[in-house]
Structure formats: C-alpha cells, structure tokens
Design an enzyme around this catalytic site. Structure first.
Site, short mmCIF file in Angstrom:
data_model
loop_
_atom_site.label_atom_id
_atom_site.label_comp_id
_atom_site.label_asym_id
_atom_site.label_seq_id
_atom_site.Cartn_x
_atom_site.Cartn_y
_atom_site.Cartn_z
N ASP A 145 1.03 -1.37 0.05
CA ASP A 145 -0.10 -0.03 0.12
C ASP A 145 0.66 1.12 0.37
O ASP A 145 1.82 1.12 0.01
CB ASP A 145 -0.71 -0.39 1.27
CG ASP A 145 -1.96 0.99 0.49
OD1 ASP A 145 -2.24 1.51 -0.07
OD2 ASP A 145 -1.79 1.69 2.51
N ASP A 164 -0.32 5.12 1.28
CA ASP A 164 -0.55 6.16 2.39
C ASP A 164 -0.89 5.24 3.20
O ASP A 164 -1.30 4.18 3.93
CB ASP A 164 -1.79 6.81 2.05
CG ASP A 164 -2.12 7.28 1.16
OD1 ASP A 164 -1.35 8.90 0.70
OD2 ASP A 164 -2.67 7.07 -0.24
#
Length: 222
Positions: free
Chosen positions: A8, A10
């Site tokens: 991922d 963020d």
C-alpha cells in the site's frame, strides 16, 4: 513459493494519513464546529471519503459540499505532505525485496498522481515493477480488485504474494484477495480492529525479507 510483495502507499510508505486526519479535524471544527473522531476518520483510510460523508449525513444530519471540501483541503494537504520522508524501514525493506529477487508492486486506492510523485521524489519509483491505482480498477479497497490486478500484472498467483498494509480496509481487501497480509499500523490506524492478519509489526525495520520468504514458502509447501 513467495514471488512478490504488494505494498500500500498511504500510511505504509509515507505517513500521509496522520496529515489528512489533522486536516479533517481542522476543517470540520472551523467550518461546522464539529469534532471528527478518529473512529469516523478511519472509514476513509485505505478507501475514499464517500462512506464518511454519507455516515455524517445519515447519523448526524451534517451535509458537506464535497467539492468545496476537496478544493479547500487538497492544497493544504499538498503543502504539508510535500517533504514527507519515507517511513522507518521502508527504503531498506524495498531494497531487500529486490535483492532477494522478488517482484514489487504498489496497490493504492489513491489516484496515480500522488503516489508516483512521492515515489519519484523519494527515489523509489524505479524499484516498483507495477503500480496499480484507483484509476485501474472498478472497485477500490475494501474490495480486493487492486491486489488481484497487481498480482495479474506481476504474473503471480495470489498465494505467491504478500501484502504490506496499514488499514482495516486494506486488510479486508487483502484477505478477500487470498493473500497473506502483514499489517504495519500508524498513529491513526492503530485504533482499528486489524484482525485477522498474517503478521502485525510496528515498523518495516522489523521485517526481514529472507526470513519472510522462508516462512511463506513453508506455509505454501505445507
């Protein structure tokens, strides 16, 4: 056999979610005299803010002009996040992934411009074999589409990849994709129910790629 790592963006590579939570708190307090709780904000994390605004409308009778909100907060976010460093252990982990001959993908619910600009700024973008964003799939997290598309582009089976996530929405998506999920919570997502997971750690500095590969290979091989 472990062949790939899917990360991922963020909250995993850079700590953007803490900044966004501060901006949400400031804007709602100033404009609506409303205190956004961390539990409410967590609805957005790893996904988008539509469910958050819908919850406010349904449960609090608070209606927000989302165009105005986006316009007034986006510039502030860009300013506050433009010099964010990579999180602890991220650079060494990414380097180790490639040293062990594993493929590397990014799978994010954000649109492409934000992660690519930060990865370029941090000198990390060339490590990634594949970048999959909200612009590449019909459904973002908590749906599994981003991870499945990343695996497809990497030409690996779901059981041949592990996911690095920080959010509940990302964990749900990874579990639905049939991939082991290693959770690295941040100062916002640590308040989520981050179960069930394959592993949970405080920092990517704690994750040794060689040991991870041995453990996953042992599980896959029975």
């Amino acid at each position: 056999m472990l062949k790939a790592v899917i990360m991922d963006f963020d909250g995993v590579i850079v700590d953007t979610e803490v900044i966004w939570y501060e901006i949400f708190q400031e804007w709602f307090k100033k404009e609506l005299d409303y205190d956004v709780s961390v539990e409410e904000f967590l609805i957005c994390v790893g996904a988008n803010d539509q469910a958050f605004f819908q919850k406010l409308a349904n449960e609090k009778n608070i209606t927000v002009n989302q165009e105005v909100f986006a316009k007034e907060t986006s510039a502030l976010f860009l300013e506050r996040s433009k010099a964010l460093p990579a999180k602890e252990g991220v650079v060494a982990f990414i380097e180790a992934v490639k040293e062990y001959g594993l493929k590397l993908a990014l799978a994010t619910s954000s649109k492409r411009a934000k992660p690519t600009s930060h990865l370029t700024r941090l000198g990390l973008i060339d490590y990634f074999d594949v970048i999959v964003t909200a612009e590449d799939v019909e459904r973002i997290k908590p749906a599994p589409d981003l991870f499945l598309e990343a695996a497809r582009q990497l030409a690996v089976e779901p059981g041949e990849a592990v996911i690095i996530e920080d959010s509940k929405n990302g964990l749900i998506a990874g579990n639905q994709a049939g991939m082991p999920v290693i959770v690295v919570p941040n100062e916002v997502t640590k308040y989520s129910d981050l179960t069930p997971h394959y592993q949970i750690i405080d920092s990517l500095a704690q994750l040794h790629v060689g040991q991870l590969k041995k453990e996953v290979d042992k599980i896959v091989n029975g």
